[in-house]
Design an enzyme around this catalytic site. Sequence first.
Site, mmCIF file in Angstrom:
data_model
loop_
_atom_site.group_PDB
_atom_site.id
_atom_site.type_symbol
_atom_site.label_atom_id
_atom_site.label_comp_id
_atom_site.label_asym_id
_atom_site.label_seq_id
_atom_site.Cartn_x
_atom_site.Cartn_y
_atom_site.Cartn_z
ATOM 1 N N SER A 149 -11.447 -100.765 10.511
ATOM 2 C CA SER A 149 -11.303 -100.393 11.915
ATOM 3 C C SER A 149 -12.611 -99.771 12.389
ATOM 4 O O SER A 149 -13.433 -99.325 11.575
ATOM 5 C CB SER A 149 -10.165 -99.374 12.071
ATOM 6 O OG SER A 149 -10.165 -98.773 13.350
ATOM 7 N N TYR A 162 -6.311 -90.956 9.937
ATOM 8 C CA TYR A 162 -6.562 -92.390 10.078
ATOM 9 C C TYR A 162 -8.033 -92.686 9.767
ATOM 10 O O TYR A 162 -8.349 -93.638 9.048
ATOM 11 C CB TYR A 162 -6.194 -92.850 11.484
ATOM 12 C CG TYR A 162 -6.301 -94.339 11.699
ATOM 13 C CD1 TYR A 162 -5.524 -95.229 10.954
ATOM 14 C CD2 TYR A 162 -7.164 -94.868 12.655
ATOM 15 C CE1 TYR A 162 -5.616 -96.597 11.145
ATOM 16 C CE2 TYR A 162 -7.269 -96.240 12.858
ATOM 17 C CZ TYR A 162 -6.491 -97.101 12.106
ATOM 18 O OH TYR A 162 -6.587 -98.458 12.302
#
Length: 254
Positions: A149, A162
């Site tokens: 990501s 995250y």
Amino acid sequence: MTKRLEGTVALVTGASSGIGAATARSLSAEGASVALLARRRERLEELAGAIRADGGTALVVEADITDQQQAEKAVSRVVTELGRLDTVVNNAGLMYIAPVADASTEDWDAMLQVNIQGLLYVTRAAVPHLLKAAEDSPRGVADLVNISSTAGRVARPNTAVYNLTKYGVNGFTEALRQELVPKRVRVSVVEPGTVDTELSSHLREGVRQAVETQTKDMEMLRPGDIADAVNYIVTRDRRVAVNEMLVRASEQTW
């Protein structure tokens, strides 16, 4: 015209929706037999039916990759039933974002289990088969692609854990790449920006609304855009290794 992945076998985790489903269809269109791995069997069966209707080969593998034994059995089943394993796309992932001070530690555990442990378990089980595939493949190469990501590059408020998982994926990918370079197994990472998938539906209401406000004027990426990136990586000639690919929405600044 010969398809570029004809005669190869690809395994895609998190294949029941979004990027995983799009990637599986894209690899199948290039001639790969695809193994679809996720927990939602009904979704997998639907995708497999669509791939077969288009003339492809698809194997449904229902498993929870956070369980090491299930992950190992899933990989073993793919090799047993499809004969080999040339490409692995570690796509399964969760995104829960919230301030550290009031975040759910259960959400943290879930992200660590799926984004890190699941990826590790599948990779560990798959690498011996990828090494073998690289030795006898007419293409002379095998591929492992990890879906990370932009959160593996840019840390922001409310995404700390995250970020932790995705920075970890990036570091693991690079170290493994260096290990496997001499053995013709290419290891790559794709870092998607904001993609229109169901990932954000896992967020609690207030956080989800904040994300929607932030992205409301943005034309988000589509799952197929990331599938295209994966397809590009794994269809290169063996002399070419695309180690890292960052794919942002055009209006995304972070």
